[in-house]
Motif scaffolding. Sequence first.
Motif, short mmCIF file in Angstrom:
data_model
loop_
_atom_site.label_atom_id
_atom_site.label_comp_id
_atom_site.label_asym_id
_atom_site.label_seq_id
_atom_site.Cartn_x
_atom_site.Cartn_y
_atom_site.Cartn_z
N LEU A 1 0.82 -1.19 0.00
CA LEU A 1 0.00 0.00 0.00
C LEU A 1 0.87 1.25 0.00
N LEU A 2 2.00 1.17 0.67
CA LEU A 2 2.91 2.32 0.71
C LEU A 2 3.44 2.64 -0.68
N ALA A 3 3.75 1.62 -1.47
CA ALA A 3 4.26 1.85 -2.82
C ALA A 3 3.20 2.53 -3.69
N LEU A 4 1.94 2.14 -3.55
CA LEU A 4 0.88 2.79 -4.31
C LEU A 4 0.72 4.25 -3.89
N ALA A 5 0.84 4.51 -2.61
CA ALA A 5 0.73 5.88 -2.12
C ALA A 5 1.86 6.74 -2.67
N VAL A 6 3.05 6.20 -2.69
CA VAL A 6 4.21 6.95 -3.22
C VAL A 6 4.03 7.19 -4.72
N ALA A 7 3.61 6.18 -5.45
CA ALA A 7 3.42 6.34 -6.90
C ALA A 7 2.35 7.38 -7.21
N THR A 8 1.28 7.36 -6.46
CA THR A 8 0.22 8.35 -6.66
C THR A 8 0.71 9.74 -6.32
N SER A 9 1.49 9.86 -5.26
CA SER A 9 2.02 11.17 -4.86
C SER A 9 2.99 11.71 -5.90
N ILE A 10 3.80 10.85 -6.49
CA ILE A 10 4.72 11.30 -7.53
C ILE A 10 3.95 11.79 -8.75
N ASP A 11 2.88 11.10 -9.08
CA ASP A 11 2.02 11.52 -10.19
C ASP A 11 1.41 12.89 -9.89
N ALA A 12 0.93 13.08 -8.67
CA ALA A 12 0.36 14.37 -8.29
C ALA A 12 1.43 15.47 -8.31
N LEU A 13 2.64 15.13 -7.92
CA LEU A 13 3.73 16.10 -7.98
C LEU A 13 4.00 16.54 -9.41
N ALA A 14 4.00 15.59 -10.33
CA ALA A 14 4.22 15.92 -11.74
C ALA A 14 3.13 16.84 -12.27
N VAL A 15 1.89 16.59 -11.91
CA VAL A 15 0.79 17.44 -12.34
C VAL A 15 0.94 18.83 -11.74
N GLY A 16 1.31 18.90 -10.47
CA GLY A 16 1.50 20.19 -9.81
C GLY A 16 2.61 21.01 -10.45
N VAL A 17 3.70 20.36 -10.80
CA VAL A 17 4.80 21.07 -11.46
C VAL A 17 4.36 21.57 -12.83
N SER A 18 3.60 20.77 -13.56
CA SER A 18 3.12 21.22 -14.87
C SER A 18 2.17 22.40 -14.73
N PHE A 19 1.34 22.40 -13.68
CA PHE A 19 0.47 23.55 -13.43
C PHE A 19 1.28 24.79 -13.07
N ALA A 20 2.41 24.62 -12.42
CA ALA A 20 3.24 25.76 -12.04
C ALA A 20 3.77 26.49 -13.27
N PHE A 21 3.96 25.78 -14.36
CA PHE A 21 4.47 26.39 -15.58
C PHE A 21 3.34 26.86 -16.51
N SER A 22 2.10 26.63 -16.11
CA SER A 22 0.96 27.09 -16.90
C SER A 22 0.69 28.55 -16.59
N PRO A 23 0.14 29.27 -17.56
CA PRO A 23 -0.20 30.66 -17.27
C PRO A 23 -1.31 30.71 -16.22
N PRO A 24 -1.21 31.64 -15.27
CA PRO A 24 -2.24 31.71 -14.23
C PRO A 24 -3.58 32.14 -14.81
N GLY A 25 -4.62 31.69 -14.19
CA GLY A 25 -5.95 32.06 -14.66
C GLY A 25 -6.99 31.08 -14.18
N PRO A 26 -8.20 31.29 -14.61
CA PRO A 26 -9.30 30.43 -14.15
C PRO A 26 -9.19 28.99 -14.65
N GLY A 27 -8.45 28.77 -15.73
CA GLY A 27 -8.30 27.41 -16.26
C GLY A 27 -7.59 26.49 -15.29
N VAL A 28 -6.58 27.02 -14.58
CA VAL A 28 -5.84 26.20 -13.61
C VAL A 28 -6.74 25.86 -12.43
N VAL A 29 -7.49 26.84 -11.95
CA VAL A 29 -8.39 26.60 -10.82
C VAL A 29 -9.47 25.59 -11.21
#
Length: 83
Positions: A1-29
């Motif tokens: 279960l720990l491995a699944l939690a880590v894998a999911t968290s890494i995926d969420a981290l990648a999405v968060g980093v991609s959002f950080a490079f997106s232009p700010p606006g209502p689309g991100v929210v």
Amino acid sequence: LLALAVATSIDALAVGVSFAFSPPGPGVVLSCAVIGCTTFLIAFGGAMAASRIPGIHPKKAEIVGGLVLVGIGVKLLLEGLLK
């Protein structure tokens, strides 16, 4: 279960980093709201379904979940390499 939690968290981290490079606006929210609601509904539905199905061994469910995550990762990797 720990491995699944880590894998999911890494995926969420990648999405968060991609959002950080997106232009700010209502689309991100809006994207964050849709992702959050979808994640909640699927997790809740899965928990409800699993509690009603007798005989599911937690270890088998964990393996299936891991295989799904690996499959998604391989698909994304191949899409990235073949572009």
